[in-house]
Design a protein around this motif. Structure first.
Motif, PDB file in Angstrom:
ATOM      1  N   SER B 114     -26.263   0.081  -6.073  1.00  0.00           N
ATOM      2  CA  SER B 114     -27.375   0.968  -6.221  1.00  0.00           C
ATOM      3  C   SER B 114     -28.143   0.933  -7.717  1.00  0.00           C
ATOM      4  N   LEU B 115     -27.250   0.106  -8.534  1.00  0.00           N
ATOM      5  CA  LEU B 115     -27.700   0.107  -9.862  1.00  0.00           C
ATOM      6  C   LEU B 115     -29.135  -0.719  -9.904  1.00  0.00           C
ATOM      7  N   ILE B 116     -29.204  -1.461  -8.961  1.00  0.00           N
ATOM      8  CA  ILE B 116     -30.657  -2.465  -8.844  1.00  0.00           C
ATOM      9  C   ILE B 116     -31.731  -1.610  -8.299  1.00  0.00           C
ATOM     10  N   LEU B 117     -31.235  -0.618  -7.483  1.00  0.00           N
ATOM     11  CA  LEU B 117     -32.528   0.039  -7.008  1.00  0.00           C
ATOM     12  C   LEU B 117     -33.425   0.649  -7.729  1.00  0.00           C
ATOM     13  N   ASP B 118     -32.957   0.959  -9.046  1.00  0.00           N
ATOM     14  CA  ASP B 118     -33.937   1.497 -10.018  1.00  0.00           C
ATOM     15  C   ASP B 118     -34.568   0.598 -11.234  1.00  0.00           C
ATOM     16  N   THR B 119     -34.492  -0.839 -10.579  1.00  0.00           N
ATOM     17  CA  THR B 119     -34.907  -1.912 -11.467  1.00  0.00           C
ATOM     18  C   THR B 119     -35.733  -2.675 -10.504  1.00  0.00           C
ATOM     19  N   GLU B 120     -36.202  -3.972 -11.183  1.00  0.00           N
ATOM     20  CA  GLU B 120     -36.956  -4.714 -10.365  1.00  0.00           C
ATOM     21  C   GLU B 120     -35.987  -6.033  -9.944  1.00  0.00           C
ATOM     22  N   GLU B 227     -35.667  13.193 -11.559  1.00  0.00           N
ATOM     23  CA  GLU B 227     -35.723  12.863 -12.898  1.00  0.00           C
ATOM     24  C   GLU B 227     -36.650  13.818 -13.721  1.00  0.00           C
ATOM     25  N   GLU B 228     -37.735  13.880 -13.096  1.00  0.00           N
ATOM     26  CA  GLU B 228     -38.940  14.596 -13.559  1.00  0.00           C
ATOM     27  C   GLU B 228     -38.613  16.092 -13.631  1.00  0.00           C
ATOM     28  N   TYR B 229     -38.160  16.455 -12.578  1.00  0.00           N
ATOM     29  CA  TYR B 229     -37.894  18.149 -12.588  1.00  0.00           C
ATOM     30  C   TYR B 229     -36.684  18.211 -13.463  1.00  0.00           C
ATOM     31  N   ALA B 254     -22.564   4.825 -12.856  1.00  0.00           N
ATOM     32  CA  ALA B 254     -22.793   5.044 -14.283  1.00  0.00           C
ATOM     33  C   ALA B 254     -23.530   6.632 -14.481  1.00  0.00           C
ATOM     34  N   ASN B 255     -24.071   7.023 -13.500  1.00  0.00           N
ATOM     35  CA  ASN B 255     -24.680   8.128 -13.571  1.00  0.00           C
ATOM     36  C   ASN B 255     -24.210   9.730 -13.084  1.00  0.00           C
ATOM     37  N   LEU B 256     -22.834   9.210 -12.788  1.00  0.00           N
ATOM     38  CA  LEU B 256     -22.006  10.618 -12.273  1.00  0.00           C
ATOM     39  C   LEU B 256     -21.980  11.491 -13.273  1.00  0.00           C
ATOM     40  N   PRO B 257     -22.016  11.398 -14.834  1.00  0.00           N
ATOM     41  CA  PRO B 257     -21.895  12.479 -15.535  1.00  0.00           C
ATOM     42  C   PRO B 257     -23.165  13.132 -15.447  1.00  0.00           C
ATOM     43  N   GLU B 258     -24.100  12.368 -15.216  1.00  0.00           N
ATOM     44  CA  GLU B 258     -25.503  13.444 -15.169  1.00  0.00           C
ATOM     45  C   GLU B 258     -25.467  14.239 -13.865  1.00  0.00           C
ATOM     46  N   LEU B 259     -24.809  13.745 -12.835  1.00  0.00           N
ATOM     47  CA  LEU B 259     -24.612  14.820 -11.748  1.00  0.00           C
ATOM     48  C   LEU B 259     -23.780  16.013 -12.011  1.00  0.00           C
ATOM     49  N   ILE B 289     -16.396   1.103 -13.872  1.00  0.00           N
ATOM     50  CA  ILE B 289     -16.590   2.272 -12.594  1.00  0.00           C
ATOM     51  C   ILE B 289     -15.482   3.287 -13.133  1.00  0.00           C
ATOM     52  N   LYS B 290     -14.303   2.875 -13.501  1.00  0.00           N
ATOM     53  CA  LYS B 290     -13.209   3.695 -13.828  1.00  0.00           C
ATOM     54  C   LYS B 290     -13.612   4.315 -15.061  1.00  0.00           C
ATOM     55  N   THR B 291     -14.021   3.827 -16.003  1.00  0.00           N
ATOM     56  CA  THR B 291     -14.343   4.640 -17.091  1.00  0.00           C
ATOM     57  C   THR B 291     -15.568   5.573 -16.792  1.00  0.00           C
ATOM     58  N   ASN B 292     -16.416   5.272 -15.900  1.00  0.00           N
ATOM     59  CA  ASN B 292     -17.406   6.262 -15.573  1.00  0.00           C
ATOM     60  C   ASN B 292     -17.016   7.507 -14.809  1.00  0.00           C
ATOM     61  N   ILE B 293     -15.789   7.357 -14.126  1.00  0.00           N
ATOM     62  CA  ILE B 293     -15.065   8.330 -13.435  1.00  0.00           C
ATOM     63  C   ILE B 293     -14.399   9.088 -14.612  1.00  0.00           C
ATOM     64  N   ALA B 294     -13.804   8.509 -15.357  1.00  0.00           N
ATOM     65  CA  ALA B 294     -12.816   9.076 -16.501  1.00  0.00           C
ATOM     66  C   ALA B 294     -13.816  10.113 -17.298  1.00  0.00           C
ATOM     67  N   ALA B 295     -14.898   9.446 -17.729  1.00  0.00           N
ATOM     68  CA  ALA B 295     -16.077  10.445 -18.508  1.00  0.00           C
ATOM     69  C   ALA B 295     -16.485  11.548 -17.603  1.00  0.00           C
ATOM     70  N   SER B 296     -16.626  11.586 -16.227  1.00  0.00           N
ATOM     71  CA  SER B 296     -17.055  12.732 -15.416  1.00  0.00           C
ATOM     72  C   SER B 296     -15.911  13.464 -15.487  1.00  0.00           C
ATOM     73  N   LEU B 297     -14.701  13.239 -15.359  1.00  0.00           N
ATOM     74  CA  LEU B 297     -13.426  13.887 -15.356  1.00  0.00           C
ATOM     75  C   LEU B 297     -13.331  14.801 -16.346  1.00  0.00           C
ATOM     76  N   VAL B 298     -13.576  14.270 -17.881  1.00  0.00           N
ATOM     77  CA  VAL B 298     -13.596  14.918 -19.000  1.00  0.00           C
ATOM     78  C   VAL B 298     -14.597  16.243 -18.972  1.00  0.00           C
ATOM     79  N   ILE B 299     -15.736  15.870 -18.319  1.00  0.00           N
ATOM     80  CA  ILE B 299     -16.840  16.885 -18.493  1.00  0.00           C
ATOM     81  C   ILE B 299     -16.319  18.004 -17.526  1.00  0.00           C
ATOM     82  N   CYS B 300     -15.688  17.708 -16.691  1.00  0.00           N
ATOM     83  CA  CYS B 300     -15.050  18.650 -15.363  1.00  0.00           C
ATOM     84  C   CYS B 300     -14.202  19.583 -16.128  1.00  0.00           C
ATOM     85  N   SER B 301     -13.135  18.766 -16.725  1.00  0.00           N
ATOM     86  CA  SER B 301     -11.993  19.696 -17.237  1.00  0.00           C
ATOM     87  C   SER B 301     -12.464  20.521 -18.608  1.00  0.00           C
TER      88      SER B 301
END
Lengths: 148, 440
Positions: B114-120, B227-229, B254-259, B289-301
């Motif tokens: 899905s990363l390419i959906l936000d690009t051309e 994004e705009e909201y 990559a956008n999981l932390p934003e969620l 992907i594992k890194t993104n998940i790890a970063a997300s888990l740190v925010i949760c913890s």
């Protein structure tokens, strides 16, 4: 989905596990030419699946061009540390014999090799190949929904 | 074989499309380059029109010099990302109707693609791939590219004009399309993009919402509205639109932390518990992907620990360690969080696991010293910290603890002043703070 249902759902409920799951197979090998084995499947990456060969990247010095290898490809990620090569009769893995026909440097400490199969069960291999072709097909269909 | 079961007219159109096209393959792996070359020649691309690069810098030069029409770029090219080449390609072909950009060898979850959906970018080939999967995907793109209609021509032209900041001309092209009943979702979206580019967010949002009334699953409208909201700090609206988007499309890992940040902004703390469970269950192999998940888990913890839910926080952090793949940047966040919440023994145990991997890294040694200070091991702090401070690789926290430890150990005044001078030289913005730490 109706508007009311969307508003009631919280964000975490909208995450769908199957969209994040990856398809993977782990691989270990024995170098039949040198007599050594390599069981650290986390350091072996499958790059490409061909009709009767496979391209993988792995640490240097495990094999050379021309070496004969026995590959074991697991259909389910091993849960325990592997200390010996499963037998061809073991369920949950497929065994393939092959020869390293090409070897290239791939970064600092890795090489990329192509292994041509010399002995393998066509239907077992095809099943793996088709699983990845199917995975790509679902990705391409997903992208097609959005792209013009 | 490639064009099996395809109507001769379509085959002819594809071959005609490819006849004059130049293709660039950007990949370090010789086996991938060989496979792609073979596929392109089977499709009808001339051999002399296929070019190769094994790094982004050469690729940029080739794209610019030769006006490459079709780019297949590896997901990761050395230390760079293949997607970074898209901007170069777009500068040459701002109208994407006949240009193709594909990422290859990415992680094979639908969410990753899905990363390419936000690009051309046009397509995403996952790894490991087969010749068949590349051929089938390439065929799908080619069928899109050879399809022409007045709407598609106008659609791509409008996007080109927006890219070139020619907004008035873009509006002239869109205007007649609004009279019809077809593709109004796309039309309203494009008009919204024009307003957004002109910094008229209010009008843009109205149009994106209109696009959703035509098509509640219009990806780009959902994404842009979320994004705009968020930018406007309208958290509830951002949250609602993100749910609507997730109901139809997965979010790029990559956008999981934003969620997670969005859930926190909306005080939906139940989300964090569920995210932690969700991420912990995922079995992914791709390191990024594992890194993104790890970063997300740190925010949760962090949230759990802040709210005195110690067991949950620690459990989530241990999951983060598992997903970190030993990446030092993530381990640093984990260790610092544990130190912040006085879980020093756990911090030490985790750090120790990676001694053989990162032991010589200055960042790792900085963490070691901070843990020693928390354990009141002054001698270790001085033994390890002074060399780091002298060589200038200590971080600000380590300078602080080495100075404090030197004072506690009653070292000579000029030694302490020397350390303070070193700290000020490295961190001049904190000079007042360091100077205030010691009075002779």
């Amino acid at each position: 989905m109706s508007k009311n249902t969307a508003i009631k759902t919280i964000l975490s409920d909208a995450l769908k596990e199957n969209k994040y799951q990856e398809l993977s197979h782990d691989l270990i090998l024995r170098n039949d030419t040198s007599g050594t084995s390599y069981f650290e499947y986390k350091n072996i990456k499958i790059n490409e699946l061909r009709d009767d060969s496979i391209c993988i990247s792995l640490p240097k010095n495990i094999c050379q061009k021309g070496h004969n290898l026995t590959l074991v490809i697991f259909e389910v990620t091993p849960t325990q540390k592997i200390s010996k090569l499963p037998t061809p009769e073991d369920k949950g893995s497929i065994t393939v014999l092959g020869k390293v026909i090409d070897l290239f440097e791939n970064g600092k400490n890795k090489v990329l090799i192509e292994i041509k199969f010399t002995q393998y069960k066509i239907d077992e291999w095809q099943r793996i190949v088709e699983s990845y072709t199917g995975k790509q097909s679902s990705i391409s269909s997903f992208i097609e929904e959005v792209k013009k | 074989m490639i064009f099996e079961d395809m109507k001769p007219k379509k085959v002819e159109a594809i071959k005609k499309f490819l006849a004059d096209k130049k293709v660039l393959v950007v990949d370090e792996k010789k086996t991938t380059r060989t496979t792609l070359k073979k596929i392109f020649t089977e499709f009808g691309v001339k051999v002399q029109h296929i070019f190769i690069a094994d790094n982004n810098s050469d690729a940029v030069e080739i794209i610019n010099d030769l006006k490459i029409d079709i780019v297949f770029a590896d997901y990761q090219v050395g230390n760079e990302e293949g997607i970074d080449l898209l901007s170069t390609h777009m500068a040459i072909f701002p109208n994407r109707q006949r240009a193709i950009f594909t990422l290859i060898s990415g992680p094979n979850s639908i969410a990753s693609s899905s990363l390419i959906l936000d690009t051309e970018a046009d397509d995403y080939i996952a790894e490991p791939f087969t010749s068949k999967s590349i051929s089938e995907s390439f065929l799908k793109i080619l069928e899109r590219k050879i399809t022409s209609s007045p709407f598609l021509n106008a659609y791509h032209k409008t996007k080109e004009l927006i890219y070139l900041n020619e907004f008035e001309t873009a509006r002239k092209i869109i205007e007649p399309l609004k009279q019809g009943n077809n593709h109004l979702d796309e039309v309203y979206y494009l008009e919204g993009k024009i307003f957004l580019a002109e910094e008229n967010t209010q009008e843009a949002i109205k149009l994106f919402e209109m696009a959703l009334q035509e098509n509640e699953s219009h990806y780009l409208s959902l994404k842009t509205l979320a994004e705009e909201y968020s930018k406007l700090k309208k958290w509830k609206d951002a949250y609602t639109h993100t749910i609507k988007m997730l109901n139809h499309y997965p979010i790029n890992p990559a956008n999981l932390p934003e969620l997670i940040r969005l859930s926190i902004a909306n005080q939906q703390y139940e989300d964090l518990v569920k995210y932690a469970e969700f991420f912990s269950k995922l079995e992914v192999q791709s390191p990024c992907i594992k890194t993104n998940i790890a970063a997300s888990l740190v925010i949760c913890s962090r949230y759990f620990l802040k709210n005195k839910e110690r067991d949950k926080g620690v459990k989530t952090l241990l999951e983060a360690v598992k997903h970190s793949s030993g990446k030092l940047a993530i381990l640093e966040k984990i260790i610092l969080l544990l130190i912040e919440f006085e879980e020093v023994k756990l911090a030490y145990d985790i750090l120790n696991q990676f001694d053989s991997v990162h032991g010589e890294n200055p960042s790792y040694r900085n963490l070691e010293i901070q843990i020693d200070y928390c354990n009141r091991d002054i001698q270790s702090v001085l033994k390890k910290g002074i060399p780091l401070a002298e060589s200038g690789v200590a971080n600000i926290d380590v300078y602080e603890v080495v100075i404090l430890s030197s004072i506690k150990a009653q070292r000579k005044a000029n030694s302490i002043m020397h350390l303070i001078d070193k700290a000020i030289a490295k961190f001049p913005e904190s000079s007042k703070h360091f100077q205030s730490m010691y009075k002779e």
